[in-house]
Design a protein around this motif. Structure first.
Motif: not given
Ligand code: NAP
Length: 253
Positions: A53-78
Motif C-alpha cells: 500500500e505504501k508503494d501505491g498498490g492494493k492488497s489485503v490478506c487472510k490467515k490461511t493454512d493451505v492444508t485445510i481445503r475450506q480455508e483455501v476456499k475462504d481465501l478465494v471467496k474473500f
C-alpha cells in the motif's frame, strides 16, 4: 517493466508471508494487480500488505493454512468479495525437509505431501470452476528444479514437485481451450527462510553436503520476475515452464 500490465487483474498468492511468495505479491501489485495474500503468519502478511500500500498498490490478506481445503476456499471467496473474480492464482506455499528415506521421517513426509501436493490441489479446486466459466485465468505453480530431476536427500520433496508438474501438465491440456493458462516455475536454490528449516537429518548432510549451494544463488525477486514474464505474454502465448537457476550451478539433466 513499464506501465501496469496487470492493472485489471485480481491475484491470490499462497505462502505470501516470506521469501518467494512475498516477492511475487509485491511484484504483482507493482504491475497493477490487486493482490490477496494467504499464509499462516498474519503479522508477516500484514507487513507485506502495508509495504504494498505504501508503494501505491492494493492488497489485503487472510490467515490461511493451505492444508485445510475450506480455508483455501475462504481465501478465494474473500478475494472475490473484496476485489472481484480471481484472474491469477499463485500456488507458492511449500515446505522442504532434507533427509534420507532410510531414516523414516514420516511426519515430515506427510507434512510435505499435505502442503506441497494437497495445498496445490486445494488452490486449484478453489478457482478452476470460476476460471473455466469466465474463460479467463492463469494458475502459476511454484514447483522446483526437483520437479525435473531427483537428488538424494530430496525424495519426498522431489515426489511432491513431480506431482505438481504432473497435475499441471494434465490440467493444462484440459483447460487450454477454456481460456486458462497453467505455468510451472522451477527454481534452483533461492535465498529464503526455507533453508533454515530444512536440515533435519545430520546423516543426509554428512553424506551429500548441505544446502544452499556455495555460489551466488537466486533472490526471491528473480522468481517474481519469471512469474511476471509468464503472466504478461500475449493471449495466444503460453509459458508452460520456466527453469530458473543460479548462473554458476546449472541443472545437469
Ligand atoms: N528457496 C528455494 O531454493 C526454492 C527452490 C525451488 C522451489 N522453491 C519453492 O518455493 C516456494 C516458496 O518457498 P520459499 O523458498 O519462499 O520458502 P519460505 O520463505 O519458507 O516460504 C514458504 C511459504 O510457505 C508458507 N507455508 C508453509 N506451510 C504453509 C501452510 N500449511 N499453509 C499456508 N502457507 C504455508 C509459509 O507461510 P506461513 O509459515 O506463514 O504459513 C511461507 O510463506 C515453495 O513451494 C518451495 O518449494 C523454493
Amino acid at each position: 517493466m513499464e506501465g501496469k500490465p496487470l492493472s485489471d487483474q485480481v491475484a491470490v498468492v499462497t505462502g505470501a508471508s516470506s521469501g518467494i511468495g512475498e516477492a511475487i505479491s509485491k511484484a504483482l501489485a507493482k504491475a497493477g494487480a490487486r493482490v490477496v495474500l494467504g499464509a499462516r503468519r498474519t503479522e508477516k502478511l500484514e507487513e507485506t500488505v502495508k509495504a504494498i500500500e505504501k508503494d501505491g498498490g492494493k492488497s489485503v490478506c487472510k490467515k490461511t493454512d493451505v492444508t485445510i481445503r475450506q480455508e483455501v476456499k475462504d481465501l478465494v471467496k474473500f478475494a472475490e468479495s473484496t476485489f472481484g473474480p480471481v484472474d491469477i492464482l499463485v500456488n507458492n506455499a511449500g515446505v522442504f525437509y532434507y533427509s534420507l528415506m532410510k531414516n523414516v521421517h514420516e511426519d515430515l513426509w506427510e507434512k510435505t505431501v499435505d502442503v506441497n501436493c494437497k495445498g496445490v490441489l486445494h488452490g486449484i479446486g478453489a478457482v478452476i470452476g470460476g476460471m473455466v466459466e469466465r474463460k479467463k485465468g492463469h494458475i502459476v505453480n511454484i514447483s522446483s528444479e526437483n520437479g525435473r530431476k531427483t537428488f538424494p536427500g530430496f525424495a519426498v520433496y522431489s515426489g511432491s514437485k513431480f506431482f505438481v508438474e504432473g497435475v499441471s501438465r494434465s490440467l493444462r491440456q484440459e483447460v487450454c481451450k477454456h481460456g486458462v493458462k497453467v505455468t510451472c516455475i522451477q527454481p534452483g536454490d533461492v535465498d529464503t527462510e526455507i533453508f533454515g528449516l530444512c536440515e533435519v537429518d545430520q546423516e543426509a548432510i554428512e553424506k551429500y553436503g548441505s544446502f544452499p549451494q556455495k555460489c551466488k544463488i537466486l533472490e526471491p525477486v528473480d522468481i517474481a520476475s519469471s512469474v511476471l514474464y509468464a503472466l504478461t505474454q500475449p493471449d495466444h502465448v503460453a509459458i508452460n515452464e520456466v527453469l530458473i537457476h543460479p548462473k554458476e550451478a546449472p541443472l545437469d539433466y
